[in-house]
Design a protein around this motif. Sequence first.
Motif, PDB file in Angstrom:
ATOM      1  N   THR A 266       0.859  -1.180   0.000  1.00  0.00           N
ATOM      2  CA  THR A 266       0.000   0.000   0.000  1.00  0.00           C
ATOM      3  C   THR A 266       0.893   1.227   0.000  1.00  0.00           C
ATOM      4  OG1 THR A 266       0.021  -0.066   2.409  1.00  0.00           O
ATOM      5  CG2 THR A 266      -1.804  -1.164   1.318  1.00  0.00           C
ATOM      6  N   VAL A 267       0.303   2.398  -0.210  1.00  0.00           N
ATOM      7  CA  VAL A 267       1.106   3.618  -0.204  1.00  0.00           C
ATOM      8  C   VAL A 267       1.814   3.759   1.148  1.00  0.00           C
ATOM      9  CG1 VAL A 267       1.024   6.139  -0.281  1.00  0.00           C
ATOM     10  CG2 VAL A 267      -0.322   4.803  -1.898  1.00  0.00           C
ATOM     11  N   ASP A 268       1.053   3.620   2.242  1.00  0.00           N
ATOM     12  CA  ASP A 268       1.648   3.756   3.566  1.00  0.00           C
ATOM     13  C   ASP A 268       2.710   2.684   3.831  1.00  0.00           C
ATOM     14  OD1 ASP A 268       0.153   5.956   4.104  1.00  0.00           O
ATOM     15  OD2 ASP A 268      -1.376   4.912   5.281  1.00  0.00           O
ATOM     16  N   GLY A 269       2.420   1.454   3.390  1.00  0.00           N
ATOM     17  CA  GLY A 269       3.377   0.361   3.587  1.00  0.00           C
ATOM     18  C   GLY A 269       4.687   0.644   2.874  1.00  0.00           C
ATOM     19  N   GLN A 270       4.588   1.153   1.651  1.00  0.00           N
ATOM     20  CA  GLN A 270       5.784   1.425   0.873  1.00  0.00           C
ATOM     21  C   GLN A 270       6.540   2.646   1.405  1.00  0.00           C
ATOM     22  OE1 GLN A 270       6.944  -0.851  -1.669  1.00  0.00           O
ATOM     23  NE2 GLN A 270       5.472  -1.808  -0.289  1.00  0.00           N
ATOM     24  N   THR A 271       5.790   3.651   1.857  1.00  0.00           N
ATOM     25  CA  THR A 271       6.431   4.819   2.486  1.00  0.00           C
ATOM     26  C   THR A 271       7.232   4.366   3.699  1.00  0.00           C
ATOM     27  OG1 THR A 271       4.506   6.131   1.859  1.00  0.00           O
ATOM     28  CG2 THR A 271       6.000   7.098   3.496  1.00  0.00           C
ATOM     29  N   THR A 272       6.615   3.490   4.482  1.00  0.00           N
ATOM     30  CA  THR A 272       7.270   2.992   5.695  1.00  0.00           C
ATOM     31  C   THR A 272       8.528   2.199   5.338  1.00  0.00           C
ATOM     32  OG1 THR A 272       5.075   2.825   6.692  1.00  0.00           O
ATOM     33  CG2 THR A 272       6.882   1.702   7.829  1.00  0.00           C
ATOM     34  N   ALA A 273       8.422   1.357   4.302  1.00  0.00           N
ATOM     35  CA  ALA A 273       9.579   0.568   3.870  1.00  0.00           C
ATOM     36  C   ALA A 273      10.718   1.492   3.454  1.00  0.00           C
ATOM     37  CB  ALA A 273       9.180  -0.347   2.713  1.00  0.00           C
ATOM     38  N   HIS A 274      10.355   2.556   2.741  1.00  0.00           N
ATOM     39  CA  HIS A 274      11.328   3.532   2.290  1.00  0.00           C
ATOM     40  C   HIS A 274      12.037   4.185   3.478  1.00  0.00           C
ATOM     41  CE1 HIS A 274      12.280   5.245  -1.633  1.00  0.00           C
ATOM     42  NE2 HIS A 274      12.708   6.295  -0.953  1.00  0.00           N
ATOM     43  N   TYR A 275      11.219   4.588   4.451  1.00  0.00           N
ATOM     44  CA  TYR A 275      11.754   5.245   5.637  1.00  0.00           C
ATOM     45  C   TYR A 275      12.684   4.311   6.407  1.00  0.00           C
ATOM     46  CZ  TYR A 275      12.023   7.530  10.156  1.00  0.00           C
ATOM     47  OH  TYR A 275      12.499   8.106  11.300  1.00  0.00           O
ATOM     48  N   VAL A 276      12.263   3.066   6.578  1.00  0.00           N
ATOM     49  CA  VAL A 276      13.071   2.097   7.329  1.00  0.00           C
ATOM     50  C   VAL A 276      14.393   1.841   6.592  1.00  0.00           C
ATOM     51  CG1 VAL A 276      13.188  -0.303   8.129  1.00  0.00           C
ATOM     52  CG2 VAL A 276      11.089   1.008   8.464  1.00  0.00           C
TER      53      VAL A 276
END
Lengths: 196, 196
Positions: free
Chosen positions: B144-154
């Motif tokens: 999801t958008v949020d999931g991918q944003t989070t992956a990016h951040y991590v």
Amino acid sequence: MQEIERLVQLLARLPGLGPRSARRAVLMLIKRKESLMQPLAMALAEAADKIRTCTTCGNLDTSDTCAICRDPTRDQTAICVVEQVGDLWALERTGVFRGRYHVLGGVLSAIDGVGPEDLNIAALLARVGPDHPVQEVILATNLTVDGQTTAHYVTERLEPSGVKVSRLAHGVPVGGELDYLDDGTLATALKSRQLV
Amino acid sequence: MQEIERLVQLLARLPGLGPRSARRAVLMLIKRKESLMQPLAMALAEAADKIRTCTTCGNLDTSDTCAICRDPTRDQTAICVVEQVGDLWALERTGVFRGRYHVLGGVLSAIDGVGPEDLNIAALLARVGPDHPVQEVILATNLTVDGQTTAHYVTERLEPSGVKVSRLAHGVPVGGELDYLDDGTLATALKSRQLV
């Protein structure tokens, strides 16, 4: 994590829940331990301990002779016969019927091997005897083949008592659009048409 | 019957159950008092009492430092990062991954006001320090958008540690028919095509 697995398996047996939604439910329960999981555990234990079947009508309550049978303000001259306690609840939610109930506990079914002796019929006959105030028995079984067969059978058994027997009206549901109704309902509604 | 009503209300809060199915569930529970209702009450109380969150990885278990973190046969060089415990369970069911996990407890979300400090990220960084055996972190957040944003951040936060970061492959699901796939999945599958 056998505790979690066991909980998932038990919850998955509830109608409407499968293994996947049971898992989601368990995660939600663990997240809301104080507000949901512990209260649910207590409510289940308490209900399992307290709830019993009314020997008069078959309803479920915390007291034998349920609140409806005990309520002196309810009409003692009318009994509404339903298949299951859930049907009783549905009728109670309408608030229209102020008499008492009789829960058969199922329907006659040759396929499932359910005969008259398996249903709560003898107790119903005992409630319409000559020294009882009941004047009308309303049959509210489902409009399925088994439900109608059962209604028919109960009608025959009630005949000697001389009590008036009626059944719920059949027809177009409130809010129902003719175009979306099944043919059976439409045919019934047409045959049972009423003068205005 | 406030006991029944309370039980219906609590069950109706579970995902997948509404008031109507909760009522059906309660009737079923009462019918199967010994085999389902009492065991469920006990399983809930026991789980509420025993289950805790692993301070190492965020998994749920009856012991802090969960069974997966404690298992010496599991690969200590790989950590799979997931959003929720349910995702960990889904991956465990495949039986493919034999490393350890890290549960973030959610995703970054500006709308829901979830920032990095609300997620279990600091504990993840502590697990990839220089004196730790971890060589690879697999990001398995949702697509999801949020999931991918989070992956990016991590990924950015892990960069200084020099650990290898990978993510799950994206593409056509096994058994998936192209005609029924959404355009995004199909485009990703095309871009990520592999030589045979």
